[in-house]
Design a protein around this motif. Sequence first.
Motif, PDB file in Angstrom:
ATOM      1  N   VAL A  98       0.851  -1.187   0.000  1.00  0.00           N
ATOM      2  CA  VAL A  98       0.000   0.000   0.000  1.00  0.00           C
ATOM      3  C   VAL A  98       0.883   1.232   0.000  1.00  0.00           C
ATOM      4  O   VAL A  98       1.964   1.238   0.575  1.00  0.00           O
ATOM      5  N   ARG A  99       0.420   2.262  -0.652  1.00  0.00           N
ATOM      6  CA  ARG A  99       1.156   3.525  -0.708  1.00  0.00           C
ATOM      7  C   ARG A  99       0.531   4.492   0.287  1.00  0.00           C
ATOM      8  O   ARG A  99      -0.666   4.768   0.223  1.00  0.00           O
ATOM      9  N   LEU A 100       1.356   4.990   1.226  1.00  0.00           N
ATOM     10  CA  LEU A 100       0.920   6.004   2.181  1.00  0.00           C
ATOM     11  C   LEU A 100       1.347   7.359   1.666  1.00  0.00           C
ATOM     12  O   LEU A 100       2.510   7.568   1.319  1.00  0.00           O
ATOM     13  N   LYS A 101       0.406   8.289   1.637  1.00  0.00           N
ATOM     14  CA  LYS A 101       0.697   9.669   1.262  1.00  0.00           C
ATOM     15  C   LYS A 101       0.274  10.529   2.439  1.00  0.00           C
ATOM     16  O   LYS A 101      -0.905  10.548   2.807  1.00  0.00           O
ATOM     17  N   ILE A 102       1.245  11.193   3.037  1.00  0.00           N
ATOM     18  CA  ILE A 102       1.018  11.968   4.252  1.00  0.00           C
ATOM     19  C   ILE A 102       1.513  13.382   4.015  1.00  0.00           C
ATOM     20  O   ILE A 102       2.631  13.581   3.545  1.00  0.00           O
ATOM     21  N   ASP A 103       0.683  14.355   4.351  1.00  0.00           N
ATOM     22  CA  ASP A 103       1.042  15.760   4.192  1.00  0.00           C
ATOM     23  C   ASP A 103       0.776  16.457   5.522  1.00  0.00           C
ATOM     24  O   ASP A 103      -0.376  16.531   5.964  1.00  0.00           O
ATOM     25  N   GLY A 104       1.828  16.929   6.173  1.00  0.00           N
ATOM     26  CA  GLY A 104       1.652  17.611   7.444  1.00  0.00           C
ATOM     27  C   GLY A 104       2.949  17.685   8.216  1.00  0.00           C
ATOM     28  O   GLY A 104       4.032  17.527   7.659  1.00  0.00           O
ATOM     29  N   GLY A 105       2.799  17.892   9.529  1.00  0.00           N
ATOM     30  CA  GLY A 105       3.975  18.054  10.372  1.00  0.00           C
ATOM     31  C   GLY A 105       3.714  17.628  11.791  1.00  0.00           C
ATOM     32  O   GLY A 105       2.931  16.714  12.053  1.00  0.00           O
ATOM     33  N   ALA A 106       4.326  18.331  12.739  1.00  0.00           N
ATOM     34  CA  ALA A 106       4.321  17.934  14.140  1.00  0.00           C
ATOM     35  C   ALA A 106       2.938  17.961  14.789  1.00  0.00           C
ATOM     36  O   ALA A 106       2.673  17.190  15.702  1.00  0.00           O
ATOM     37  N   ASP A 107       2.049  18.836  14.333  1.00  0.00           N
ATOM     38  CA  ASP A 107       0.755  18.990  15.006  1.00  0.00           C
ATOM     39  C   ASP A 107      -0.438  18.399  14.257  1.00  0.00           C
ATOM     40  O   ASP A 107      -1.534  18.331  14.808  1.00  0.00           O
ATOM     41  N   GLY A 108      -0.244  17.970  13.024  1.00  0.00           N
ATOM     42  CA  GLY A 108      -1.356  17.372  12.299  1.00  0.00           C
ATOM     43  C   GLY A 108      -0.979  17.022  10.879  1.00  0.00           C
ATOM     44  O   GLY A 108       0.025  17.497  10.356  1.00  0.00           O
ATOM     45  N   THR A 161      -3.697   1.764  -3.329  1.00  0.00           N
ATOM     46  CA  THR A 161      -3.035   0.595  -3.888  1.00  0.00           C
ATOM     47  C   THR A 161      -1.832   1.095  -4.675  1.00  0.00           C
ATOM     48  O   THR A 161      -1.712   2.296  -4.959  1.00  0.00           O
ATOM     49  N   GLU A 162      -0.970   0.187  -5.068  1.00  0.00           N
ATOM     50  CA  GLU A 162       0.206   0.604  -5.842  1.00  0.00           C
ATOM     51  C   GLU A 162      -0.166   1.263  -7.165  1.00  0.00           C
ATOM     52  O   GLU A 162       0.570   2.108  -7.660  1.00  0.00           O
ATOM     53  N   ASP A 163      -1.335   0.900  -7.706  1.00  0.00           N
ATOM     54  CA  ASP A 163      -1.743   1.523  -8.971  1.00  0.00           C
ATOM     55  C   ASP A 163      -2.664   2.729  -8.765  1.00  0.00           C
ATOM     56  O   ASP A 163      -3.313   3.190  -9.698  1.00  0.00           O
ATOM     57  N   GLY A 164      -2.738   3.236  -7.529  1.00  0.00           N
ATOM     58  CA  GLY A 164      -3.445   4.488  -7.267  1.00  0.00           C
ATOM     59  C   GLY A 164      -4.906   4.387  -6.877  1.00  0.00           C
ATOM     60  O   GLY A 164      -5.571   5.410  -6.740  1.00  0.00           O
ATOM     61  N   GLN A 165      -5.434   3.186  -6.674  1.00  0.00           N
ATOM     62  CA  GLN A 165      -6.830   3.041  -6.260  1.00  0.00           C
ATOM     63  C   GLN A 165      -6.968   3.423  -4.783  1.00  0.00           C
ATOM     64  O   GLN A 165      -6.158   3.002  -3.954  1.00  0.00           O
ATOM     65  N   PRO A 166      -7.973   4.220  -4.423  1.00  0.00           N
ATOM     66  CA  PRO A 166      -8.101   4.667  -3.026  1.00  0.00           C
ATOM     67  C   PRO A 166      -8.454   3.514  -2.082  1.00  0.00           C
ATOM     68  O   PRO A 166      -9.302   2.679  -2.397  1.00  0.00           O
ATOM     69  N   ILE A 167      -7.792   3.494  -0.928  1.00  0.00           N
ATOM     70  CA  ILE A 167      -8.076   2.536   0.142  1.00  0.00           C
ATOM     71  C   ILE A 167      -8.685   3.271   1.332  1.00  0.00           C
ATOM     72  O   ILE A 167      -9.709   2.861   1.858  1.00  0.00           O
ATOM     73  N   ALA A 168      -8.058   4.357   1.745  1.00  0.00           N
ATOM     74  CA  ALA A 168      -8.554   5.131   2.892  1.00  0.00           C
ATOM     75  C   ALA A 168      -7.995   6.540   2.817  1.00  0.00           C
ATOM     76  O   ALA A 168      -6.992   6.807   2.154  1.00  0.00           O
ATOM     77  N   ARG A 169      -8.666   7.434   3.562  1.00  0.00           N
ATOM     78  CA  ARG A 169      -8.192   8.819   3.644  1.00  0.00           C
ATOM     79  C   ARG A 169      -8.707   9.413   4.943  1.00  0.00           C
ATOM     80  O   ARG A 169      -9.635   8.894   5.570  1.00  0.00           O
ATOM     81  N   GLY A 170      -8.118  10.526   5.338  1.00  0.00           N
ATOM     82  CA  GLY A 170      -8.565  11.203   6.533  1.00  0.00           C
ATOM     83  C   GLY A 170      -7.551  12.215   7.028  1.00  0.00           C
ATOM     84  O   GLY A 170      -6.617  12.572   6.315  1.00  0.00           O
ATOM     85  N   GLN A 171      -7.768  12.627   8.281  1.00  0.00           N
ATOM     86  CA  GLN A 171      -6.899  13.620   8.911  1.00  0.00           C
ATOM     87  C   GLN A 171      -6.655  13.211  10.352  1.00  0.00           C
ATOM     88  O   GLN A 171      -7.473  12.529  10.967  1.00  0.00           O
ATOM     89  N   CYS A 172      -5.546  13.678  10.874  1.00  0.00           N
ATOM     90  CA  CYS A 172      -5.222  13.445  12.273  1.00  0.00           C
ATOM     91  C   CYS A 172      -4.529  14.687  12.800  1.00  0.00           C
ATOM     92  O   CYS A 172      -3.747  15.314  12.094  1.00  0.00           O
ATOM     93  N   ARG A 173      -4.844  15.043  14.048  1.00  0.00           N
ATOM     94  CA  ARG A 173      -4.158  16.194  14.651  1.00  0.00           C
ATOM     95  C   ARG A 173      -3.964  15.936  16.135  1.00  0.00           C
ATOM     96  O   ARG A 173      -4.668  15.142  16.740  1.00  0.00           O
ATOM     97  N   ARG A 174      -3.003  16.613  16.687  1.00  0.00           N
ATOM     98  CA  ARG A 174      -2.779  16.551  18.130  1.00  0.00           C
ATOM     99  C   ARG A 174      -3.976  17.185  18.799  1.00  0.00           C
ATOM    100  O   ARG A 174      -4.563  18.125  18.302  1.00  0.00           O
ATOM    101  N   ASP A 175      -4.336  16.654  19.956  1.00  0.00           N
ATOM    102  CA  ASP A 175      -5.508  17.156  20.661  1.00  0.00           C
ATOM    103  C   ASP A 175      -5.237  17.098  22.151  1.00  0.00           C
ATOM    104  O   ASP A 175      -4.811  16.059  22.666  1.00  0.00           O
ATOM    105  N   ALA A 176      -5.480  18.174  22.841  1.00  0.00           N
ATOM    106  CA  ALA A 176      -5.282  18.205  24.295  1.00  0.00           C
ATOM    107  C   ALA A 176      -6.325  17.339  24.976  1.00  0.00           C
ATOM    108  O   ALA A 176      -7.463  17.224  24.515  1.00  0.00           O
ATOM    109  N   LEU A 177      -5.936  16.723  26.086  1.00  0.00           N
ATOM    110  CA  LEU A 177      -6.891  15.961  26.878  1.00  0.00           C
ATOM    111  C   LEU A 177      -7.878  16.909  27.530  1.00  0.00           C
ATOM    112  O   LEU A 177      -7.518  18.001  27.952  1.00  0.00           O
ATOM    113  N   ALA A 178      -9.119  16.507  27.631  1.00  0.00           N
ATOM    114  CA  ALA A 178     -10.156  17.356  28.219  1.00  0.00           C
ATOM    115  C   ALA A 178      -9.976  17.479  29.723  1.00  0.00           C
ATOM    116  O   ALA A 178      -9.442  16.698  30.387  1.00  0.00           O
TER     117      ALA A 178
END
Length: 101
Positions: free
Chosen positions: A67-77, A84-101
């Motif tokens: 699987v090919r991972l494509k990640i765009d971001g830095g320390a906070d998100g 797939t290797e031929d470019g078919q989408p498997i998953a996508r989304g976003q992640c960011r640092r989050d303070a505990l409540a």
Amino acid sequence: MDIDIVCRIPADHPALPGHFPGDPVVPGVVLLELVQRQAGALAGFRNGPTRWQRIKFQRPVRPEQPVRLKIDGGADGFAFRIETEDGQPIARGQCRRDALA
């Protein structure tokens, strides 16, 4: 920082035996852990509480499937795509640092 890397989940991964025995599929949480680990190692994403957003899984991943991972971001998100290797989408989304409540 843009990351583009090919990875595989090994067939002996401990999450696979119970995830559809006889027809294993890599659990989504294993894919997200792989993304987060690579974002930390290659983009400097910091460990700690996180918030995952806009996650969409579009097709299954089999053990040992490249699987090919494509990640765009830095320390906070980051945004990510898994393809797939031929470019078919498997998953996508976003992640960011989050303070505990």
